[in-house]
Enzyme design. Structure first.
Site, PDB file in Angstrom:
ATOM      1  N   CYS A   1       0.867  -1.172   0.000  1.00 50.88           N
ATOM      2  CA  CYS A   1       0.000   0.000   0.000  1.00 50.88           C
ATOM      3  C   CYS A   1       0.908   1.226   0.000  1.00 50.88           C
ATOM      4  O   CYS A   1       2.131   1.088  -0.004  1.00 50.88           O
ATOM      5  CB  CYS A   1      -0.990  -0.003   1.163  1.00 50.88           C
ATOM      6  SG  CYS A   1      -0.288   0.161   2.814  1.00 50.88           S
TER       7      CYS A   1
ATOM      8  N   CYS B   1      -1.865   1.281  -4.183  1.00 50.49           N
ATOM      9  CA  CYS B   1      -0.548   1.858  -4.494  1.00 50.49           C
ATOM     10  C   CYS B   1      -0.446   2.297  -5.948  1.00 50.49           C
ATOM     11  O   CYS B   1       0.578   2.811  -6.374  1.00 50.49           O
ATOM     12  CB  CYS B   1       0.582   0.902  -4.129  1.00 50.49           C
ATOM     13  SG  CYS B   1       0.713  -0.559  -5.156  1.00 50.49           S
TER      14      CYS B   1
ATOM     15  N   CYS C   1       3.701  -0.158  -8.147  1.00 45.25           N
ATOM     16  CA  CYS C   1       4.116  -1.549  -8.009  1.00 45.25           C
ATOM     17  C   CYS C   1       4.493  -2.124  -9.372  1.00 45.25           C
ATOM     18  O   CYS C   1       3.689  -2.102 -10.297  1.00 45.25           O
ATOM     19  CB  CYS C   1       2.990  -2.363  -7.393  1.00 45.25           C
ATOM     20  SG  CYS C   1       3.520  -3.990  -6.867  1.00 45.25           S
TER      21      CYS C   1
END
Length: 138
Positions: A11, A85, A89
């Site tokens: 996150c 996120c 990522c």
């Protein structure tokens, strides 16, 4: 996936959702799964409301520290669970990805964090069932 799958929870701040998910996975799967968590912009400390909410169910996450998401950590993980996120990522072929839509507990009191905690518990229970049948204890 190796004999012991690795799961990475990501996150933004690595202070609430991903820490609670990692706590649940450690609790439910024991050492059958390698548990990792990280954030794209980690906070200095874990969200105190998340700590309190997890303590209420007997899980202590006070020894965890928000960690910056590293490319190598993501690359070496079997399962990557993102929680808001966004594009931070990296995506690797052959990995199992899930994006969990969860409210952000940042700045909220424990009353608002409890339903998030419980939603995460339910999702982690399913994840444990998928990865290590028979390992879930709750």
């Amino acid at each position: 996936m190796s004999d012991k799958p690795s799961v990475l929870f990501v996150c933004v701040h690595n202070a609430g959702r991903s820490q609670m998910a990692a706590g649940w996975l450690r609790h439910l799967a024991g050492d059958a799964v390698e548990v990792r968590s990280a954030g794209s912009a980690p906070a200095d400390t874990i969200n105190p409301a998340a700590v309190q909410a997890m303590r209420e169910v007997g899980i202590d996450i006070t020894d965890q520290t928000p960690t910056l998401l590293e490319y190598d950590t993501a690359q070496s993980s079997d399962v990557i669970i993102t929680m808001g996120c966004g594009d931070a990522c990296p995506v690797f072929p052959g990995k199992r990805y899930e994006d969990w839509k969860l409210d952000d507990p940042a700045g909220q009191g424990v009353e608002a964090v409890r339903p998030i905690r419980d939603d995460i518990r339910d999702r982690v229970q399913q994840l444990v069932h998928d990865l290590v049948p028979g390992a879930d204890r709750a």
